[in-house]
Design a protein around this motif. Structure first.
Motif, short mmCIF file in Angstrom:
data_model
loop_
_atom_site.label_atom_id
_atom_site.label_comp_id
_atom_site.label_asym_id
_atom_site.label_seq_id
_atom_site.Cartn_x
_atom_site.Cartn_y
_atom_site.Cartn_z
N GLU A 84 5.08 5.54 9.48
CA GLU A 84 5.38 6.65 8.61
C GLU A 84 6.66 7.38 9.03
OE1 GLU A 84 3.70 8.04 5.57
OE2 GLU A 84 3.66 5.87 5.78
N LEU B 222 9.86 2.34 -1.43
CA LEU B 222 9.15 2.11 -0.18
C LEU B 222 7.66 2.01 -0.47
CD1 LEU B 222 11.11 4.68 2.02
CD2 LEU B 222 11.40 2.19 1.96
N GLU C 251 13.76 6.66 3.97
CA GLU C 251 13.82 7.38 2.70
C GLU C 251 14.99 8.37 2.69
OE1 GLU C 251 10.48 9.06 -0.33
OE2 GLU C 251 10.37 9.81 1.73
N ARG D 187 9.42 5.16 7.83
CA ARG D 187 9.51 5.24 6.37
C ARG D 187 10.24 6.52 5.95
NH1 ARG D 187 7.24 7.45 2.07
NH2 ARG D 187 5.95 8.76 3.40
N ARG E 55 3.64 1.03 0.83
CA ARG E 55 2.77 1.02 2.00
C ARG E 55 1.51 0.21 1.70
NH1 ARG E 55 2.76 7.44 2.90
NH2 ARG E 55 3.00 7.30 0.65
#
Length: 366
Positions: free
Chosen positions: A211, A227, A218, A214, A229
């Motif tokens: 996370e 993106l 981003e 990510r 998950r």
């Protein structure tokens, strides 16, 4: 439906075949399935109840070479063996196997097929090669770094002494260039050596790592990348260095972002740049030559153009990059960090899909 050898030979033979770890199939002369043992059910993701009576190509798609071999066995009454053949399953998975075909003299003739999956052995062999290559590279880089940094220190020191003796600012500009370039080269060598800090092991949640990465991607992409998950919430915490793992995953994710951006070329009808972060728990999994009770598999998948095959085998070496602006150090550093956690990084790539796979054992890494 004709009886098959397993049935006519009695329940004792069926019990033996059912207990084998080798996948066994019996086909009729029409190449319809008469029997598959549990090992074959597991390998082909098909039960005996559902597959009995079906043509072989119903469970093995894209198997024209195998069909040619089977027809030859029926016609000639001879046994055949094939090494490292590739089968495609209905699910889309592909298997690499060794198999033997033996005609059984009944009326009509049936075929007994014995199949040994090779994917696991091939993967273990490939991983051992990667580990060996990384260790060799590490030794070479350390030796080279020692040979570079010693004279580099002398050059920098001499430039500093000369700088103090010069009064002309124009001439001192040259000594500063020497000092700056010596520092840049030292930094490059240090990066080639990878992280030299001891791991700070603590309880780590792999999804917190993913996370964080990510969020960074981003922000860096300014929302230009989709993106996705796909996490397995059952993965437990493990002992790891969270900051180092973030750096390792971030190196891969940044490469994936750059690759995915290539879909944005003017006039392109390609899908938008996309990166998928996926996690899965694997049980009784082998990394290199060591078997682990529980392993975390992390996939970082992009939809870029893929990595050329001539680069794919060497991408974890230092200074190897597929981009003109790349340093070729990010993946080498990632492999080093994951290696310190007793894990491994692999890559599978084809046009439109590149998957970097991180394997991390979830036992205590201390």
């Amino acid at each position: 439906m004709p009886s098959h050898p397993v049935a006519t030979a009695g329940s004792s033979y069926k019990s033996i075949l059912d207990s084998l770890t080798t996948a066994v199939l019996v086909l009729g002369d029409d190449l319809a399935i008469r029997y598959i043992n549990p090992a074959a059910e597991s390998l082909f993701e098909a039960s005996l109840t559902r597959s009995r009576g079906l043509p072989l190509q119903e469970i093995l798609v894209d198997s024209s070479e195998a069909l040619t071999t089977l027809y030859a066995a029926l016609k000639n009454g001879q046994s055949y063996t094939r090494r490292e053949a590739e089968f495609g399953l209905i699910s889309g998975a592909r298997l690499t196997v060794d198999y033997s075909v033996t005609p059984v003299s009944l009326d009509p003739t049936e075929l007994l097929i014995e199949i040994q999956p090779r994917d696991r052995l091939i993967r273990i062999s490939r991983e051992e090669d990667i580990i060996s290559q990384q260790e060799t590279t590490r030794i070479l880089v350390r030796g080279m770094a020692h040979e570079i940094k010693n004279p580099l220190g002398g050059i920098r020191g001499a430039a500093q002494l000369l700088d103090r003796e010069l009064s002309d600012d124009g001439q001192r500009e040259y000594t500063r260039v020497i000092i700056d370039e010596a520092d840049r080269l030292r930094t490059l060598v240090d990066r080639m050596l990878g992280p030299n800090k001891a791991l700070k092991m603590a309880a780590t949640n792999i999804h917190e790592v993913l996370e964080r990465v990510r969020t960074l991607i981003e922000a860096e992409s300014k929302g230009r990348v989709v993106l996705k998950r796909d996490y397995d919430p059952s993965i437990p915490e493990f002992s790891g260095d969270k900051e180092q793992l973030i750096q390792a995953v971030l190196n891969i994710a940044r490469n994936a972002m750059e690759a995915a951006f290539e879909n944005e070329s003017p006039g392109s009808n390609a899908a938008p740049p996309t990166i998928t972060f996926r996690s899965r728990a694997l049980r009784q999994f082998t990394i290199g030559h060591r078997r682990h009770r529980l392993v975390c598999r992390i996939d970082i998948i992009d939809n870029g153009p893929g990595i050329p095959q001539e680069l794919l085998q060497n991408i974890f070496y230092p200074m190897i990059s597929g981009r003109a602006s790349g340093t070729g150090l990010g993946l080498s550093i990632t492999q080093s960090i994951i290696g310190q956690h007793r894990g491994l990084v692999e890559c599978e790539s084809e046009p439109g899909r590149t998957d970097f796979i991180i394997f991390l054992p979830l036992e205590d890494n201390q």
